[in-house]
Design a protein around this motif. Structure first.
Motif, PDB file in Angstrom:
ATOM      1  N   LEU A   1      -9.637  -2.326  -8.805  1.00  0.00           N
ATOM      2  CA  LEU A   1      -9.019  -2.855  -8.328  1.00  0.00           C
ATOM      3  C   LEU A   1      -8.820  -4.901  -8.547  1.00  0.00           C
ATOM      4  N   PRO A   2      -7.473  -4.814  -8.695  1.00  0.00           N
ATOM      5  CA  PRO A   2      -6.924  -6.821  -8.796  1.00  0.00           C
ATOM      6  C   PRO A   2      -7.539  -7.236  -7.913  1.00  0.00           C
TER       7      PRO A   2
ATOM      8  N   LYS B   1      -5.227  -0.945 -10.793  1.00  0.00           N
ATOM      9  CA  LYS B   1      -4.506  -0.177 -10.021  1.00  0.00           C
ATOM     10  C   LYS B   1      -4.111  -0.304  -8.684  1.00  0.00           C
ATOM     11  N   ILE B   2      -2.838  -1.109  -8.140  1.00  0.00           N
ATOM     12  CA  ILE B   2      -2.873  -1.767  -6.861  1.00  0.00           C
ATOM     13  C   ILE B   2      -3.177  -0.606  -5.667  1.00  0.00           C
ATOM     14  N   GLU B   3      -2.834   0.695  -6.618  1.00  0.00           N
ATOM     15  CA  GLU B   3      -2.820   1.795  -5.664  1.00  0.00           C
ATOM     16  C   GLU B   3      -4.459   2.147  -5.003  1.00  0.00           C
TER      17      GLU B   3
ATOM     18  N   ALA C   1      -9.492  -3.166   0.355  1.00  0.00           N
ATOM     19  CA  ALA C   1     -10.139  -4.669   0.407  1.00  0.00           C
ATOM     20  C   ALA C   1      -8.508  -5.344   1.486  1.00  0.00           C
ATOM     21  N   LEU C   2      -8.934  -6.830   1.951  1.00  0.00           N
ATOM     22  CA  LEU C   2      -7.821  -7.369   2.388  1.00  0.00           C
ATOM     23  C   LEU C   2      -7.694  -8.874   2.294  1.00  0.00           C
TER      24      LEU C   2
END
Length: 356
Positions: free
Chosen positions: A82-83, A181-183, A189-190
Motif C-alpha cells: 500500500l502507498p 499499488k493503489i488498488e 485503509a482510509l
C-alpha cells in the motif's frame, strides 16, 4: 485505588540508523493495563525499513507524518503493498504480517492503538519478528530450519546470521523495494483527512468516524476510530460512550485543556494536553475538551467497531429529551431557571465555537 489518568508521552524501546519504535508503558499509564489497550509509535528515517513481524494484538494504525509504503499480508492471502501518507488509518486484524518502509526525506511516523485482551502482556503489544537477531529463525536449530524449508546447512546459516539489525534497519539508497499499488489500498485503509466529514461545524470542529461502513476491516479488528479537529478556542461538548467502550486518545496537533468526570460526580482529571500526549477515558466517564487558540486535533480508538456516544450539551443533548417537569424536579429549580437552561445550545451540535 484511584486510577491515574494523567496523559503520557511514549518512550523509546529500540532503534538505530533506520528509525525507532516507541511505546506507552502500562506502569506509567495504568489505564492501558486496566482497559487492555496497547499503544506504540513507529518512526522511520529515509530508507528506514521495519522488518516483517506479526503481533499478539489487533490494531488500528494511523499515519501521523510523512508518506511511505506498507506491506500487509492477511492470513492465507497475498501480500498487499500500500502507498500510505499522513491521515491514513489502516485496520490490522489478528494474524497479519506487516512491514513498513520510508523512501522519502521526511520522517514517516505511524501510531498504533489496539486491543491487548488476548496479548501476552495486558497493556502492551508483543511483536514476533520473522527475521533479524530476535527473529523466529534464530530460535530453531539449523536442522529444523533446513528440514522445514529444504535448505542446505550453509544456506541456513546465511539466512540466520546475515541480518544483524533488530526490528528496524536502514537500507542502501540503491535498494529497490516493491512499488505500492493503489488498488491494494482500497478496502485496506482510509484517509481520515480526505474522507467525507461526519460532523462539520463552522468555527467549531470537524469529525471523521472510522467504522464498518467506510472500512469494513475494522469489524475484524473490533475497534472503531475517529479523527477530530477542534478549531481554535472551540469546545467539545461533554459526553460519554454509552455502549461501555473505552476511548483512547492521542493528541496529533495543537494543545488545549481537558476535564474528565467520573463516579459520584468527581472530577478525576483536569490538565493540559499537547501534541504527543496519550490518555484514556474509562467506561461511562464524561469528558470535555477546550482547544487553545491554535486549535487541537486528536485521533482516538474506541473499543467497539461502531461506537455510540451520548452528549450532554448541544442540540442532541440528553437534556433536550427530558421533560421540563423532570428537569425542574431533578435540579430542584423553578421553571424560569429550567427554561434558561434548556433554551441554550439549541442549534449547535457537539462543538461550540468560542464566545464572542
Amino acid at each position: 485505588m484511584e486510577l491515574d489518568l494523567t496523559p503520557q508521552l511514549a518512550k523509546k524501546l529500540y532503534g538505530g540508523d533506520g528509525g525507532a519504535y516507541y511505546a506507552w508503558c502500562p506502569n506509567e499509564l495504568p489505564m492501558l493495563r486496566e482497559g487492555n489497550i496497547g499503544a506504540g509509535k513507529l518512526a522511520l528515517e529515509k530508507n528506514g525499513f521495519a522488518l516483517p513481524r506479526y503481533s499478539d494484538s489487533a490494531k488500528v494504525a494511523y499515519v501521523l507524518q510523512g508518506s511511505g509504503v506498507a506491506g500487509i499480508i492477511l492470513p492465507e492471502k497475498e501480500e498487499k503493498v500500500l502507498p500510505i501518507k499522513k491521515g491514513d488509518a489502516i485496520a490490522l486484524p489478528f494474524g497479519v504480517v506487516t512491514w513498513w518502509y520510508n523512501k522519502q526525506d521526511t520522517e514517516l511516523v505511524i501510531l498504533f492503538l489496539g486491543d491487548t485482551s488476548k496479548a501476552h502482556k495486558s497493556g502492551s503489544f508483543t511483536d514476533f519478528f520473522l527475521t533479524g537477531p530476535n527473529g523466529i529463525f534464530t530460535g530453531f536449530s539449523t536442522e529444523f530450519v533446513g528440514r522445514a524449508w529444504d535448505l542446505e546447512e550453509s544456506t541456513v546459516k546465511t539466512l540466520v546470521g546475515s541480518q544483524s539489525g533488530n526490528g528496524i534497519v536502514k537500507l542502501d539508497s540503491s535498494f529497490r523495494m516493491p512499488e505500492p499499488k493503489i488498488e491494494h489500498y482500497n478496502g485496506m485503509a482510509l484517509n481520515c483527512e480526505e474522507a467525507p466529514l461526519d460532523v462539520d461545524i463552522k468555527n467549531g470542529g470537524k469529525v471523521v468516524v472510522l467504522n464498518t461502513k467506510n472500512l469494513p476491516l475494522v469489524g475484524e479488528v473490533g475497534l472503531g476510530a475517529d479523527l477530530v479537529r477542534l478549531d481554535g478556542s472551540a469546545m467539545c461538548s461533554p459526553g460519554f460512550s454509552c455502549d461501555s467502550a473505552l476511548q483512547v486518545t492521542y493528541i496529533v496537533r495543537g494543545s488545549g485543556r481537558v476535564q474528565v468526570v467520573g463516579v459520584d460526580g468527581k472530577r478525576v482529571l483536569e490538565t493540559r494536553l499537547k501534541a504527543g500526549d496519550l490518555f484514556i477515558v474509562p467506561r461511562f466517564f464524561v469528558v470535555s475538551k477546550i482547544a487553545d487558540p491554535e486549535g487541537m486535533d486528536w485521533f482516538s480508538i474506541i473499543t467497539t467497531p461502531n461506537p455510540i456516544f451520548t452528549h450532554l450539551a448541544g442540540r442532541t443533548s440528553v437534556w433536550k429529551a427530558l421533560s421540563p417537569e423532570v428537569l425542574q424536579a431533578a435540579f430542584n429549580v423553578p421553571a424560569d431557571v429550567e427554561e434558561k437552561f434548556t433554551s441554550k445550545r439549541k442549534a449547535e451540535e457537539i462543538f461550540f465555537p468560542p464566545p464572542n
